[in-house]
Design a protein around this motif. Structure first.
Motif: not given
Length: 251
Positions: A53-61, A74-83, A87-89, A144-148
């Motif tokens: 969350v912190r890194t996405v906010r910093e770099m997006s700005a 699909p696994t439990h540690d795939d948390i990028t979308a939630d984070c 980050a965008f609230g 401006n964040v692209h999640v791949m």
């Protein structure tokens, strides 16, 4: 150097542990450079919600574009979308179009679209989907964040689809000049050259082959005329220091 700047966030404990060797960063850097987008920073971070969350906010700005890889499976540690949603609230939930794409894909393959696989349809509210022609599960763009995806073949397909939507500047070009010149001997003159031609960048890359030492100086810039002038200046510098330059070509 480039007026349009991007950042890459590589997400995954497996990369930091050395278990997985990241192949996405160089591919993204080269692809963006070709359309005039300079990569200004890259970070490899763990599967830690607070860090993501912190890194996405910093770099997006701080950058025009941000690209993340990893953590949307699909696994439990795939948390990028939630984070990224945090980050965008914005809230995150199952996206109807993302689910439809998964349903079509899994119906065609004969595999079960179970609860774990349906996690890949969870998209932050307001985000636009990024097509995945390889395995259907989409990435997404928010702000401006692209999640791949982290899988190189899938990431490359996603990036290919994104490219027409990006606005770059003049493509960054380069010329490489190689010689047996010692880096320490070239350092002072190369520093003065870089100061005299601030519109170009000069990189110094030493290497040892099986038979000899080689120093490659790479000149980068967006103006072909200035780039040629910079390369010629490097060749002159090498000759002045008693060695013979070898131009490796333009790119």
């Amino acid at each position: 150097m480039a007026s349009v700047r991007a950042a890459v966030i590589v997400i995954g404990d497996e990369v930091l542990s050395g278990r997985t060797h990241d192949k996405n960063l160089p591919y993204i850097a080269e692809t963006l450079s070709a359309i005039g987008i300079g990569l200004g920073e890259a970070r490899i971070i763990p599967d830690d919600p607070a860090v993501i969350v912190r890194t996405v906010r910093e770099m997006s700005a701080g950058f025009d574009y941000v690209f993340t890889t990893g953590g949307i499976g699909p696994t439990h540690d795939d948390i990028t979308a939630d984070c990224v949603a945090e980050a965008f609230g914005v809230p995150i939930g199952e996206n109807a179009e993302a689910r439809r794409r998964l349903e079509v894909h899994y119906a065609d393959t004969g595999l079960e679209l179970n609860a774990a696989r349906l996690r890949m349809a969870r998209i932050p509210e307001g985000a636009e989907l990024i097509d995945n022609p390889v395995s259907a599960a989409p990435g997404f763009r928010i702000g401006n964040v692209h999640v791949m995806a982290g899988v190189p073949r899938i990431m490359q397909a996603m990036l290919s689809g994104i490219l027409p939507t990006l606005k770059g500047g003049a493509p960054l070009l380069s010329i490489s000049v190689r010689s047996p010149l010692q880096e320490g001997k070239a350092a002072e003159s190369l520093g003065k050259l870089a100061q005299a031609m601030p519109d170009l960048s000069f990189g110094s890359y030493p290497a040892w082959t099986s038979t000899a030492f080689q120093l490659t100086i790479v000149v980068r810039g967006s103006d072909p005329t200035r780039l040629e002038a910079g390369a010629a200046a490097v060749e002159s510098l090498i000759r002045d220091l008693g060695e013979v330059p070898e131009r490796l070509g333009d790119s």
